[in-house]
Design a protein around this motif. Sequence first.
Motif, PDB file in Angstrom:
ATOM      1  N   VAL A 193      10.584  15.516 -11.594  1.00  0.00           N
ATOM      2  CA  VAL A 193      11.508  14.382 -11.469  1.00  0.00           C
ATOM      3  C   VAL A 193      11.001  13.198 -12.282  1.00  0.00           C
ATOM      4  O   VAL A 193      11.769  12.528 -12.983  1.00  0.00           O
ATOM      5  CB  VAL A 193      11.681  14.002  -9.986  1.00  0.00           C
ATOM      6  N   ALA A 194       9.698  12.932 -12.192  1.00  0.00           N
ATOM      7  CA  ALA A 194       9.124  11.831 -12.957  1.00  0.00           C
ATOM      8  C   ALA A 194       9.295  12.058 -14.460  1.00  0.00           C
ATOM      9  O   ALA A 194       9.582  11.120 -15.208  1.00  0.00           O
ATOM     10  CB  ALA A 194       7.644  11.680 -12.614  1.00  0.00           C
ATOM     11  N   ARG A 225       0.830  -1.204   0.000  1.00  0.00           N
ATOM     12  CA  ARG A 225       0.000   0.000   0.000  1.00  0.00           C
ATOM     13  C   ARG A 225       0.859   1.247   0.000  1.00  0.00           C
ATOM     14  O   ARG A 225       0.591   2.209  -0.730  1.00  0.00           O
ATOM     15  CB  ARG A 225      -0.914  -0.015   1.221  1.00  0.00           C
ATOM     16  N   SER A 226       1.893   1.244   0.811  1.00  0.00           N
ATOM     17  CA  SER A 226       2.793   2.403   0.858  1.00  0.00           C
ATOM     18  C   SER A 226       3.543   2.567  -0.459  1.00  0.00           C
ATOM     19  O   SER A 226       3.707   3.685  -0.957  1.00  0.00           O
ATOM     20  CB  SER A 226       3.779   2.252   2.014  1.00  0.00           C
ATOM     21  N   MET A 261      -2.248   5.640  -9.792  1.00  0.00           N
ATOM     22  CA  MET A 261      -2.728   4.279  -9.582  1.00  0.00           C
ATOM     23  C   MET A 261      -2.883   3.974  -8.098  1.00  0.00           C
ATOM     24  O   MET A 261      -3.911   3.445  -7.649  1.00  0.00           O
ATOM     25  CB  MET A 261      -1.755   3.279 -10.224  1.00  0.00           C
ATOM     26  N   GLY A 262      -1.870   4.306  -7.302  1.00  0.00           N
ATOM     27  CA  GLY A 262      -1.907   3.994  -5.881  1.00  0.00           C
ATOM     28  C   GLY A 262      -3.013   4.722  -5.142  1.00  0.00           C
ATOM     29  O   GLY A 262      -3.632   4.168  -4.228  1.00  0.00           O
ATOM     30  N   VAL A 263      -3.279   5.963  -5.531  1.00  0.00           N
ATOM     31  CA  VAL A 263      -4.345   6.722  -4.874  1.00  0.00           C
ATOM     32  C   VAL A 263      -5.694   6.060  -5.106  1.00  0.00           C
ATOM     33  O   VAL A 263      -6.490   5.873  -4.170  1.00  0.00           O
ATOM     34  CB  VAL A 263      -4.358   8.169  -5.387  1.00  0.00           C
ATOM     35  N   PRO A 318       4.369   7.072  -5.703  1.00  0.00           N
ATOM     36  CA  PRO A 318       4.412   7.895  -6.924  1.00  0.00           C
ATOM     37  C   PRO A 318       3.588   9.170  -6.839  1.00  0.00           C
ATOM     38  O   PRO A 318       3.943  10.180  -7.453  1.00  0.00           O
ATOM     39  CB  PRO A 318       3.867   6.945  -7.990  1.00  0.00           C
ATOM     40  N   ALA A 319       2.479   9.146  -6.083  1.00  0.00           N
ATOM     41  CA  ALA A 319       1.664  10.356  -5.964  1.00  0.00           C
ATOM     42  C   ALA A 319       2.394  11.451  -5.214  1.00  0.00           C
ATOM     43  O   ALA A 319       2.065  12.632  -5.365  1.00  0.00           O
ATOM     44  CB  ALA A 319       0.344  10.038  -5.261  1.00  0.00           C
ATOM     45  N   LEU A 320       3.387  11.090  -4.413  1.00  0.00           N
ATOM     46  CA  LEU A 320       4.159  12.068  -3.655  1.00  0.00           C
ATOM     47  C   LEU A 320       5.400  12.531  -4.397  1.00  0.00           C
ATOM     48  O   LEU A 320       6.074  13.454  -3.950  1.00  0.00           O
ATOM     49  CB  LEU A 320       4.576  11.467  -2.306  1.00  0.00           C
ATOM     50  N   THR A 321       5.691  11.904  -5.524  1.00  0.00           N
ATOM     51  CA  THR A 321       6.894  12.230  -6.282  1.00  0.00           C
ATOM     52  C   THR A 321       6.658  13.469  -7.144  1.00  0.00           C
ATOM     53  O   THR A 321       5.581  13.654  -7.717  1.00  0.00           O
ATOM     54  CB  THR A 321       7.291  11.051  -7.184  1.00  0.00           C
TER      55      THR A 321
END
Length: 325
Positions: free
Chosen positions: A148-149, A135-136, A199-201, A141-144
């Motif tokens: 940078v991405a 989960r973490s 995706m993770g969100v 990626p949402a915090l990146t």
Amino acid sequence: MSGLNIKNNEYVHENPNPNPPPSGRKKKDNNLLRLLNSKKVAPYIFVFPFILSFTVLTLYPTIQAFIMSFQRILPGQVEFIGLQNYERIFNQTFYKALANSTMFMLLTVVILVTIPIILAILLDSNLVKSKTFFRSALFIPALTSIVVAGVIFRLVFSESDQAIANQIIGFFGFDPVRWQFTAWSGMFLMVGMAAWRWMGVNVLYFLAGLQSIPKELYESAEMDGANLFHKFKHVTLPFLQPIIIFVTTISIIGGFRVFEESYVIWQGNSPGNIGLTLVGLLYQEGIQQNDMGFGAAIGVVLLILIFLVSMIYLLVTGAFKRGDE
């Protein structure tokens, strides 16, 4: 005797309240607290920060942009020109940006709804261990930083034969691809970056919905002979439908508002406008060309487009009817 205390055979006068507040002020303070805690006033106090921020950051800029869309804005000169800015919008460049934004929206909606549901079901099952870690990892990626991405994506999907992506497809016998110079690969890069970021969100949204489903429903379905597909269709999907509507709606809005993914890959100048979006066109005309009136008109058209598509989707899915029920 009231107010007297016998201590060591002496009468000592006690004053229970040496500095009593004026009765008028105390009554006024009580009335104010009672008013603030009343059912009529308290709700407005709690929503006031939202109303203030919405008015200053959203409503006022929207009204100002609508007014600007009827103006020709030059340094030190503002002139109302009617619908001339809107008449200039509908050209081949706008249609290209609209097509790119629509295609991006459709692809991201499909990817960012279906795949997160599957991942959420896997994380909610007993098949996956170390669930907290995954989960973490999915949320990172949402915090990146998008900058940078973008740098990483440009390096991985460079047109060079030594780029990581070209080496991977070369291992399977395919020729190197000029990822940033063809239409399909450019759209692939933008959609891939958006999917990687969000995706993770969306997985967390669906995971929260899955954990709210009573386990007794699955047990009852098993007793009735339901298999995995039947349980997913008749138990999981109905409970996840509100979240699916929410995720789809924000994906529609985010799809039409795409800008960062295109900008960090091509710096706003994609070859043949293969990465041009509606917000990118607004940026080019309003900021780079300093044509604020025309840029505002594009923004108004984009706002109307997002509103219409979102409302049509919500009406088709019956979201408003469920809210009334």
